[in-house]
Write a protein that holds these residues in place. Sequence first.
Motif: not given
Length: 294
Positions: A92-95, A97-100, A105-113
């Motif tokens: 979220l902090v990196r976003s 300055n630009g798109a990710l 993002l998909a891997v991050s969402d899968a890990l969080v869920a």
Amino acid sequence: MEWTADPPGGPRQPRRPHRRRPYTGPPSYPAPPRWGFPPLAWRWPLALPTNGRADPAERIVSLSVTTVATLWITAVLGSAAATAEFWRYLLLVRSKNGALDGTVLAVSDALVATAGIMTWLFGVLGGIFGVLWALRARAYAHQRAELRPARRDWQVVAGFLVPGLNLFVPGSALAELEHATLRGIGEADGRGRPAPSRIVKLWWGGWCLSLLLGWTALLWGLRDSAQALADGVLLHAVSDLALVGVAVLSILVVRRFNRLLVPPDPTTSRPMRVRRVTGAPEPPRASRPPHAVR
């Protein structure tokens, strides 16, 4: 007159000498023999009592093994969930300055869920096993100390589940369990209110902190601003870390009470030997008789 006594059936015949047959090899059976030991694994003698009732100490130990294993899994999953939340916050902090990258993002969402769901499931299982262990331990401790519990079992269970009560009842119930346990082994008297030890106070504080952080993170998620969502990610990460702390403290508490309630197994203790004796008086020795030959 002469009396003669004979055994029934007449005089016995002399026993014929037994003729030893030559060895012809191991015995053979027309079918697999049905005799032998039952197909069961070896067990401790107290695991299968003869009176039909299991030993309370053995039940506490067997349930504590499952409880500790579940709590360790919860701690590992909670650490993974906190790491996934912190990674999401960095994204979220990196976003700003630009798109990710979409894959990241998909891997991050899968890990969080995944980590969040698994942590929640094993946290519930650890709580269930922990409450069952506490009920068995308090029943055995009060029975050994010849005391009557201040609360019934359903009151203890309700104190863990009802919001608001679960901030006060679990800690006080654990303090009562500790007091009954120490009184059963002769380290506490029946006068005065139970004074919890340091480990019980730490567990109680960690338990309350974990509940408050969990409720705060849940209510914080109702806000819809971008900054609130970012703060909610940090709250979830801190809440997961608090859950890890509670799981580790619970393991320490379970092991401590097991050492107090269940006597140590002599077969698992390591043999000890005396290496040196310091400051001990000389052992008394008998005086030498004057007629003794050296």
